[in-house]
Motif scaffolding. Structure first.
Motif, PDB file in Angstrom:
ATOM      1  N   MET A  39       0.688  -1.142   0.341  1.00  0.00           N
ATOM      2  CA  MET A  39       0.022   0.213  -0.137  1.00  0.00           C
ATOM      3  C   MET A  39       1.259   1.343  -0.371  1.00  0.00           C
ATOM      4  O   MET A  39       0.690   2.428  -0.474  1.00  0.00           O
ATOM      5  CB  MET A  39      -1.225   0.345   1.364  1.00  0.00           C
ATOM      6  N   ILE A  40       1.959   1.148   0.151  1.00  0.00           N
ATOM      7  CA  ILE A  40       2.651   2.364   0.301  1.00  0.00           C
ATOM      8  C   ILE A  40       3.019   3.031  -1.118  1.00  0.00           C
ATOM      9  O   ILE A  40       2.780   4.237  -0.327  1.00  0.00           O
ATOM     10  CB  ILE A  40       4.158   1.284   0.268  1.00  0.00           C
ATOM     11  N   PRO A  41       2.869   3.211  -2.106  1.00  0.00           N
ATOM     12  CA  PRO A  41       2.907   3.486  -3.610  1.00  0.00           C
ATOM     13  C   PRO A  41       1.406   4.513  -3.148  1.00  0.00           C
ATOM     14  O   PRO A  41       1.945   5.488  -3.539  1.00  0.00           O
ATOM     15  CB  PRO A  41       2.919   2.680  -4.527  1.00  0.00           C
ATOM     16  N   CYS A  42       0.395   3.693  -2.674  1.00  0.00           N
ATOM     17  CA  CYS A  42      -0.868   4.030  -2.593  1.00  0.00           C
ATOM     18  C   CYS A  42      -0.623   6.142  -1.754  1.00  0.00           C
ATOM     19  O   CYS A  42      -1.624   6.666  -2.001  1.00  0.00           O
ATOM     20  CB  CYS A  42      -1.941   3.178  -2.400  1.00  0.00           C
ATOM     21  N   LEU A  43       0.057   5.886  -0.966  1.00  0.00           N
ATOM     22  CA  LEU A  43       0.180   6.685   0.107  1.00  0.00           C
ATOM     23  C   LEU A  43       0.564   7.480  -0.250  1.00  0.00           C
ATOM     24  O   LEU A  43       0.122   8.966   0.132  1.00  0.00           O
ATOM     25  CB  LEU A  43       1.252   6.183   1.407  1.00  0.00           C
ATOM     26  N   GLY A  71      -2.706  13.922 -13.100  1.00  0.00           N
ATOM     27  CA  GLY A  71      -3.384  13.546 -11.603  1.00  0.00           C
ATOM     28  C   GLY A  71      -4.593  12.951 -11.447  1.00  0.00           C
ATOM     29  O   GLY A  71      -4.840  11.994 -10.792  1.00  0.00           O
ATOM     30  N   LEU A  72      -4.977  12.368 -12.805  1.00  0.00           N
ATOM     31  CA  LEU A  72      -6.342  11.259 -13.337  1.00  0.00           C
ATOM     32  C   LEU A  72      -5.798  10.208 -13.064  1.00  0.00           C
ATOM     33  O   LEU A  72      -5.973   8.780 -12.439  1.00  0.00           O
ATOM     34  CB  LEU A  72      -7.096  12.003 -14.195  1.00  0.00           C
ATOM     35  N   ALA A  73      -4.396  10.887 -13.256  1.00  0.00           N
ATOM     36  CA  ALA A  73      -3.870   9.061 -14.053  1.00  0.00           C
ATOM     37  C   ALA A  73      -3.023   8.234 -12.660  1.00  0.00           C
ATOM     38  O   ALA A  73      -3.207   6.949 -12.463  1.00  0.00           O
ATOM     39  CB  ALA A  73      -2.902   8.891 -15.113  1.00  0.00           C
ATOM     40  N   PHE A  74      -2.551   9.555 -11.287  1.00  0.00           N
ATOM     41  CA  PHE A  74      -2.347   8.802 -10.746  1.00  0.00           C
ATOM     42  C   PHE A  74      -2.987   8.525  -9.743  1.00  0.00           C
ATOM     43  O   PHE A  74      -3.044   7.016  -8.742  1.00  0.00           O
ATOM     44  CB  PHE A  74      -1.663  10.229  -9.951  1.00  0.00           C
ATOM     45  N   LEU A  75      -4.707   9.370  -9.740  1.00  0.00           N
ATOM     46  CA  LEU A  75      -5.873   8.532  -9.041  1.00  0.00           C
ATOM     47  C   LEU A  75      -6.443   7.312  -9.203  1.00  0.00           C
ATOM     48  O   LEU A  75      -6.431   6.082  -8.628  1.00  0.00           O
ATOM     49  CB  LEU A  75      -6.555   9.651  -8.814  1.00  0.00           C
ATOM     50  N   ASN A  76      -6.297   6.711 -11.012  1.00  0.00           N
ATOM     51  CA  ASN A  76      -6.728   5.451 -11.264  1.00  0.00           C
ATOM     52  C   ASN A  76      -5.497   4.527 -10.860  1.00  0.00           C
ATOM     53  O   ASN A  76      -6.040   3.332 -10.725  1.00  0.00           O
ATOM     54  CB  ASN A  76      -6.427   5.919 -12.928  1.00  0.00           C
ATOM     55  N   GLY A  82      -4.631  -0.128  -4.434  1.00  0.00           N
ATOM     56  CA  GLY A  82      -5.506  -0.088  -3.562  1.00  0.00           C
ATOM     57  C   GLY A  82      -6.680  -1.221  -3.405  1.00  0.00           C
ATOM     58  O   GLY A  82      -6.776  -2.045  -2.240  1.00  0.00           O
ATOM     59  N   THR A  83      -7.603  -1.041  -3.960  1.00  0.00           N
ATOM     60  CA  THR A  83      -8.290  -2.269  -4.657  1.00  0.00           C
ATOM     61  C   THR A  83      -7.910  -3.604  -4.322  1.00  0.00           C
ATOM     62  O   THR A  83      -8.471  -4.599  -4.066  1.00  0.00           O
ATOM     63  CB  THR A  83      -8.715  -1.910  -5.626  1.00  0.00           C
ATOM     64  N   ASN A  84      -6.905  -3.722  -5.162  1.00  0.00           N
ATOM     65  CA  ASN A  84      -6.010  -5.270  -5.836  1.00  0.00           C
ATOM     66  C   ASN A  84      -5.652  -5.857  -3.846  1.00  0.00           C
ATOM     67  O   ASN A  84      -6.108  -7.105  -3.711  1.00  0.00           O
ATOM     68  CB  ASN A  84      -5.513  -5.289  -6.366  1.00  0.00           C
ATOM     69  N   VAL A  85      -4.810  -4.842  -3.394  1.00  0.00           N
ATOM     70  CA  VAL A  85      -4.348  -5.073  -1.845  1.00  0.00           C
ATOM     71  C   VAL A  85      -4.692  -5.749  -1.027  1.00  0.00           C
ATOM     72  O   VAL A  85      -5.268  -5.931  -0.345  1.00  0.00           O
ATOM     73  CB  VAL A  85      -3.233  -3.538  -2.036  1.00  0.00           C
ATOM     74  N   GLY A 129      -7.781  19.163  -1.408  1.00  0.00           N
ATOM     75  CA  GLY A 129      -6.600  19.349  -0.769  1.00  0.00           C
ATOM     76  C   GLY A 129      -7.503  18.552   0.697  1.00  0.00           C
ATOM     77  O   GLY A 129      -6.839  18.290   1.233  1.00  0.00           O
ATOM     78  N   THR A 130      -8.646  19.010   0.992  1.00  0.00           N
ATOM     79  CA  THR A 130      -8.628  18.480   2.058  1.00  0.00           C
ATOM     80  C   THR A 130      -9.143  16.387   1.466  1.00  0.00           C
ATOM     81  O   THR A 130      -9.050  15.950   3.078  1.00  0.00           O
ATOM     82  CB  THR A 130     -10.321  18.659   2.404  1.00  0.00           C
ATOM     83  N   MET A 131      -9.746  16.001   0.310  1.00  0.00           N
ATOM     84  CA  MET A 131      -9.844  14.961   0.448  1.00  0.00           C
ATOM     85  C   MET A 131      -8.007  14.058   0.482  1.00  0.00           C
ATOM     86  O   MET A 131      -8.246  12.918   0.363  1.00  0.00           O
ATOM     87  CB  MET A 131     -10.162  15.296  -1.488  1.00  0.00           C
ATOM     88  N   ALA A 132      -7.242  15.054  -0.059  1.00  0.00           N
ATOM     89  CA  ALA A 132      -6.006  14.629  -0.309  1.00  0.00           C
ATOM     90  C   ALA A 132      -5.470  14.498   1.235  1.00  0.00           C
ATOM     91  O   ALA A 132      -4.891  13.212   1.688  1.00  0.00           O
ATOM     92  CB  ALA A 132      -5.188  15.791  -1.019  1.00  0.00           C
ATOM     93  N   SER A 133      -5.703  14.797   2.498  1.00  0.00           N
ATOM     94  CA  SER A 133      -5.191  14.821   2.734  1.00  0.00           C
ATOM     95  C   SER A 133      -6.554  13.815   3.924  1.00  0.00           C
ATOM     96  O   SER A 133      -5.842  12.507   4.604  1.00  0.00           O
ATOM     97  CB  SER A 133      -5.635  15.750   4.862  1.00  0.00           C
ATOM     98  N   ILE A 134      -7.566  12.852   3.579  1.00  0.00           N
ATOM     99  CA  ILE A 134      -8.587  12.533   4.691  1.00  0.00           C
ATOM    100  C   ILE A 134      -8.462  11.261   3.873  1.00  0.00           C
ATOM    101  O   ILE A 134      -8.042   9.846   4.249  1.00  0.00           O
ATOM    102  CB  ILE A 134      -9.812  12.803   3.672  1.00  0.00           C
ATOM    103  N   SER A 135      -7.658  11.116   2.406  1.00  0.00           N
ATOM    104  CA  SER A 135      -7.023  10.128   1.753  1.00  0.00           C
ATOM    105  C   SER A 135      -5.449   9.699   2.457  1.00  0.00           C
ATOM    106  O   SER A 135      -5.529   7.889   2.649  1.00  0.00           O
ATOM    107  CB  SER A 135      -6.827  10.086   0.075  1.00  0.00           C
TER     108      SER A 135
END
Length: 298
Positions: free
Chosen positions: A158-162, A188-193, A199-202, A251-257
């Motif tokens: 999960m580290i790359p997702c972080l 941003g969309l590429a990194f998000l996908n 994250g889903t697979n792990v 920015g708030t979404m980024a902190s939550i994620s």
């Protein structure tokens, strides 16, 4: 599982691109009409191309044993230099042989596999089968340990997702809000996908590994929860952006994620103990544990 997650992830990534192309010349509502058509086509394929594989394995094994019995096979003199095991394998019909502890598959014609109801194959009640995915929501997902592998060993992936998930949301929000070069929100969309797929697979393989006896139900539980959370987030995104602006909202979404993804560290450390305790809870035993007649090949 790899094909399933690959198809799911491709739909997430390609869907955004297709939706954008649709809205160039058509109203945004056409996105959902296209989705309805695709879902309808998939529904037809599932009904007519997805066979029913549930059957009484105990009865099928008894049939296989009967087919291999001397009474059925009859007596046949051994050839010179031939051992009894090879002679027995020659007499046994191919469909009746077993591989390890697996029961040979029951061979049915196409229309038999399309039957909606094939009988009752478990003593579990319909209510228990229906309620199990919901009950599993109460379980908290369960390190290198004397050479014994644990499901938690999957979680460092999960580290790359972080890194990519918060970065993706910041790039998209700031890129749109500040009207930066189009590559900023696109990256941003590429990194998000990537973060969604990773994250889903792990988490999915971890959940299946941790609760293998209820793998089917835990998969339904996880995807249902993910879909509900994603719907609520997207439902309130536009009002949130209207009130706070792209930079603050994303920015708030980024902190939550980032905070949510960091939870893998706690699960990595305490997950094994948590799994052992929660799996033994009384209502979990009654409503989530499978009946012994469904525990096959575990």
């Amino acid at each position: 599982m790899a094909i399933y997650t690959g198809a799911l992830s491709s739909g997430v990534g390609c869907g955004i691109i297709v939706a954008g192309l649709i809205t160039i010349n058509l109203d945004w509502r056409y996105i959902y009409w296209v989705a309805v058509a695709l879902i309808g086509a998939c529904r037809v394929l599932i009904i007519f191309a997805f066979p029913e594989t549930e059957f009484s394995r105990a009865a099928n094994l008894a049939e296989a044993d009967a087919a291999l019995s001397p009474k059925v096979l009859g007596e046949k003199p051994l050839k010179e230099g031939q051992d009894p095991v090879s002679a027995h394998s020659e007499l046994a019909p191919p469909q009746a042989t077993t591989h390890g502890n697996k029961t040979p598959p029951k061979r049915l014609i196409y229309w038999q596999t399309m039957r909606i109801f094939t009988g009752v194959h478990t003593h579990e009640t319909f209510f228990k089968l229906l309620i199990r995915p919901i009950v599993l929501l109460t379980l908290t997902p369960g390190i290198r340990n004397g050479g014994v592998r644990q499901p938690e060993m999957r979680l460092p992936a999960m580290i790359p997702c972080l890194v990519t998930a918060p970065l993706a949301l910041v790039l998209y929000g700031v890129g749109i809000g500040q009207r930066l070069h189009w590559m900023a929100p696109t990256l941003g969309l590429a990194f998000l996908n990537f973060a969604i797929v990773q994250g889903t697979n792990v988490t999915l393989v971890y959940s299946i590994d941790a609760y293998r006896l209820v793998a089917g139900e835990i998969t339904v539980t996880q995807h249902a929860f993910k879909a509900a959370f994603g719907f609520l987030l997207s439902f309130y995104t536009n009002p949130w952006i209207t009130q706070s602006g792209y930079e603050v909202a994303f920015g708030t979404m980024a902190s939550i994620s980032g905070g949510v993804i960091l939870c893998w560290i706690l699960i990595y450390i305490f997950g094994s103990r948590i799994r052992r305790v929660t799996w033994g809870w009384g209502f979990i035993k009654r409503l989530a544990h499978r009946h012994e007649d469904r525990v096959v090949g575990e």
